[in-house]
Design a protein around this motif. Structure first.
Motif, mmCIF file in Angstrom:
data_model
loop_
_atom_site.group_PDB
_atom_site.id
_atom_site.type_symbol
_atom_site.label_atom_id
_atom_site.label_comp_id
_atom_site.label_asym_id
_atom_site.label_seq_id
_atom_site.Cartn_x
_atom_site.Cartn_y
_atom_site.Cartn_z
ATOM 1 N N LEU A 155 0.154 70.463 76.734
ATOM 2 C CA LEU A 155 1.707 70.260 76.461
ATOM 3 C C LEU A 155 2.023 70.123 75.222
ATOM 4 O O LEU A 155 3.113 71.045 74.912
ATOM 5 N N SER A 156 1.510 69.361 74.389
ATOM 6 C CA SER A 156 1.859 69.128 72.915
ATOM 7 C C SER A 156 1.684 70.326 72.322
ATOM 8 O O SER A 156 2.569 70.646 71.573
ATOM 9 N N ALA A 157 0.707 71.200 72.442
ATOM 10 C CA ALA A 157 0.497 72.443 71.795
ATOM 11 C C ALA A 157 1.374 73.569 72.357
ATOM 12 O O ALA A 157 2.158 74.374 71.357
ATOM 13 N N LEU A 158 1.701 73.498 73.366
ATOM 14 C CA LEU A 158 2.723 74.400 73.840
ATOM 15 C C LEU A 158 4.182 74.211 73.237
ATOM 16 O O LEU A 158 4.891 75.194 73.091
ATOM 17 N N LEU A 159 4.420 72.979 72.837
ATOM 18 C CA LEU A 159 5.771 72.432 72.401
ATOM 19 C C LEU A 159 5.508 72.458 70.783
ATOM 20 O O LEU A 159 6.600 72.044 70.183
ATOM 21 N N HIS A 160 4.667 72.854 70.256
ATOM 22 C CA HIS A 160 4.149 72.257 68.529
ATOM 23 C C HIS A 160 5.491 73.126 67.969
ATOM 24 O O HIS A 160 5.641 72.283 66.772
ATOM 25 N N ASP A 161 5.834 74.097 68.096
ATOM 26 C CA ASP A 161 6.693 74.797 67.123
ATOM 27 C C ASP A 161 8.015 74.686 67.791
ATOM 28 O O ASP A 161 9.091 75.416 67.229
ATOM 29 N N ILE A 162 8.541 74.032 68.714
ATOM 30 C CA ILE A 162 9.987 73.923 69.350
ATOM 31 C C ILE A 162 10.884 73.757 68.417
ATOM 32 O O ILE A 162 12.085 74.099 68.518
ATOM 33 N N GLY A 163 10.517 72.946 67.324
ATOM 34 C CA GLY A 163 11.524 72.621 66.160
ATOM 35 C C GLY A 163 12.212 73.865 65.414
ATOM 36 O O GLY A 163 13.074 73.756 64.737
ATOM 37 N N GLN A 200 15.240 65.495 75.185
ATOM 38 C CA GLN A 200 14.964 66.225 76.346
ATOM 39 C C GLN A 200 14.129 65.392 77.334
ATOM 40 O O GLN A 200 13.735 65.451 78.396
ATOM 41 N N GLY A 201 14.071 63.874 76.816
ATOM 42 C CA GLY A 201 13.226 63.074 77.563
ATOM 43 C C GLY A 201 11.669 63.113 77.561
ATOM 44 O O GLY A 201 11.096 62.664 78.368
ATOM 45 N N ILE A 202 11.156 63.848 76.562
ATOM 46 C CA ILE A 202 9.666 63.768 76.291
ATOM 47 C C ILE A 202 9.615 62.658 75.103
ATOM 48 O O ILE A 202 9.656 63.307 74.112
ATOM 49 N N ASP A 203 8.952 61.642 75.608
ATOM 50 C CA ASP A 203 8.816 60.705 74.674
ATOM 51 C C ASP A 203 7.280 60.014 74.497
ATOM 52 O O ASP A 203 7.179 59.074 73.889
ATOM 53 N N ASP A 204 6.522 60.628 75.248
ATOM 54 C CA ASP A 204 5.089 60.274 75.124
ATOM 55 C C ASP A 204 4.376 60.389 73.673
ATOM 56 O O ASP A 204 4.801 61.625 73.024
ATOM 57 N N GLU A 205 4.005 59.336 73.051
ATOM 58 C CA GLU A 205 3.602 59.543 71.474
ATOM 59 C C GLU A 205 2.425 60.066 71.208
ATOM 60 O O GLU A 205 2.559 60.730 70.096
#
Length: 340
Positions: A155-163, A200-205
């Motif tokens: 999941l982290s990798a799927l979101l890595h460029d979301i910014g 968006q409520g994704i707060d896992d460190e």
């Protein structure tokens, strides 16, 4: 020898185009998908030369799953650009499907990694997110992490460029080198990614750390925090390799693409500089020294294409010669003489 077949009889993913078709911008060696079939028939092309895609037998992901995941990622990014909103649950579902498929198939001794191929420059954001997730998940699994963390990395990798959704798209896709000021803007995407996730409520460190630190370098010369070695959270160190590998092997509006072998060599050469050596070792374990797609000349002067890597045997991959002949170098007297 070419095998010519009727387009409408071709099963998607099971065959590879064996000639260039310039009018559709299709290159020899591309895997034939349902969309390619449709385009061929629309163009009035009913018979084409193909070879069997033997690699599919060793895939850690079904090509259908890759295609479905791509379509969902594309919808996700479109919504993000247009509405600044995301369907968090849908994105989580995509990452979990990827992770679970890799977990289920990772124990196989021979593996093929079906990354999504870029068809046009506009697709890069979507294909890159998906491919980085696949590669990072494989690295994490090869490092021996438990499946709970493997799914988080996916999941982290799927979101890595979301910014990057907060940066002007024309700057992201600029067909030229960036100015110093423009590059400073681009660098902020890691910070924006963290902000979007919290919104968006994704707060896992752990998940946030992969997004925030995937541009740090092992020698401390990355950005934004200039962390080094183990100061960089492990998710950042893993995703850094996946990010660079896919970027190097993708064609962009401002650069050509490297072949898989050159990209793997670059990552190995930069172990301890850009990348964590333990993460590099895990990467090589799943991709091999000669990653799938590499064309090689054997010591007996046969030409072959690597179709799958063998875990713990990086120098003797599975090869395809001609239409259907699959060769396991571990049981052959021949060896790879050079990369073509």
């Amino acid at each position: 020898m070419n095998l010519f077949v009727s387009v409408d009889k071709i099963e998607p993913w099971k065959y590879i185009l064996n000639a260039n078709i310039p009018e559709l911008k299709l290159s020899k060696g591309i895997i034939i998908t349902e969309k390619i079939k449709e385009n061929l028939l629309k163009k009035g092309i009913f018979v084409i030369p193909i070879i069997k895609n033997s690699a599919i037998e060793y895939a850690v992901l079904r090509n259908e799953l890759v295609e479905q995941s791509y379509n969902k990622v594309k919808e996700f990014w479109s919504s993000l650009y247009e509405k600044q909103k995301i369907d968090k649950d849908q994105f989580i579902d995509v990452s979990q499907d990827i992770a679970e498929s890799i977990i289920d198939n990772f124990d196989d001794d021979v593996i093929y990694i079906p990354l999504k191929k870029l068809q046009n420059f506009d697709e890069y954001t979507y294909t890159h997110s998906l491919n980085v997730s696949i590669v990072a998940t494989l690295i994490t699994k090869a490092m021996g992490f438990d499946n709970f963390l493997v799914k988080k990395v996916s999941l982290s990798a799927l979101l890595h460029d979301i910014g990057k959704s907060k940066i002007d798209i024309n700057l992201i896709n600029a067909p030229r080198g960036l100015t110093k000021e423009e590059f400073e803007q681009i660098k902020n995407h890691v910070k924006y990614g963290k902000e979007i996730c919290y919104e968006q409520g994704i707060d896992d460190e752990n998940i946030i750390s992969g997004i925030l630190y995937h541009h740090e370098r092992f020698d401390g010369r990355g950005y934004l925090s200039r962390l080094k070695e183990e100061e960089i959270p492990i998710f950042g160190r893993i995703i850094a390799i996946a990010d660079v590998y896919d970027a190097l092997t993708s064609k962009r509006s401002y650069k050509g693409c490297w072949n898989n072998y050159k990209a793997v060599s670059h990552i190995i050469q930069n172990s301890t500089k850009m990348f964590d050596p333990d993460c590099v070792s895990a990467f090589v374990k799943v991709f091999g020294i000669y990653p799938p797609g590499t064309k090689v000349l054997l010591s007996d002067y046969r030409i072959a294409t690597v179709i799958a890597s063998k875990k713990d045997n990086e120098l003797q991959p599975l090869l395809q010669i001609g239409n259907q002949i699959v060769v396991d170098l571990a049981s052959e007297k021949s060896y790879i003489l050079k990369v073509l």
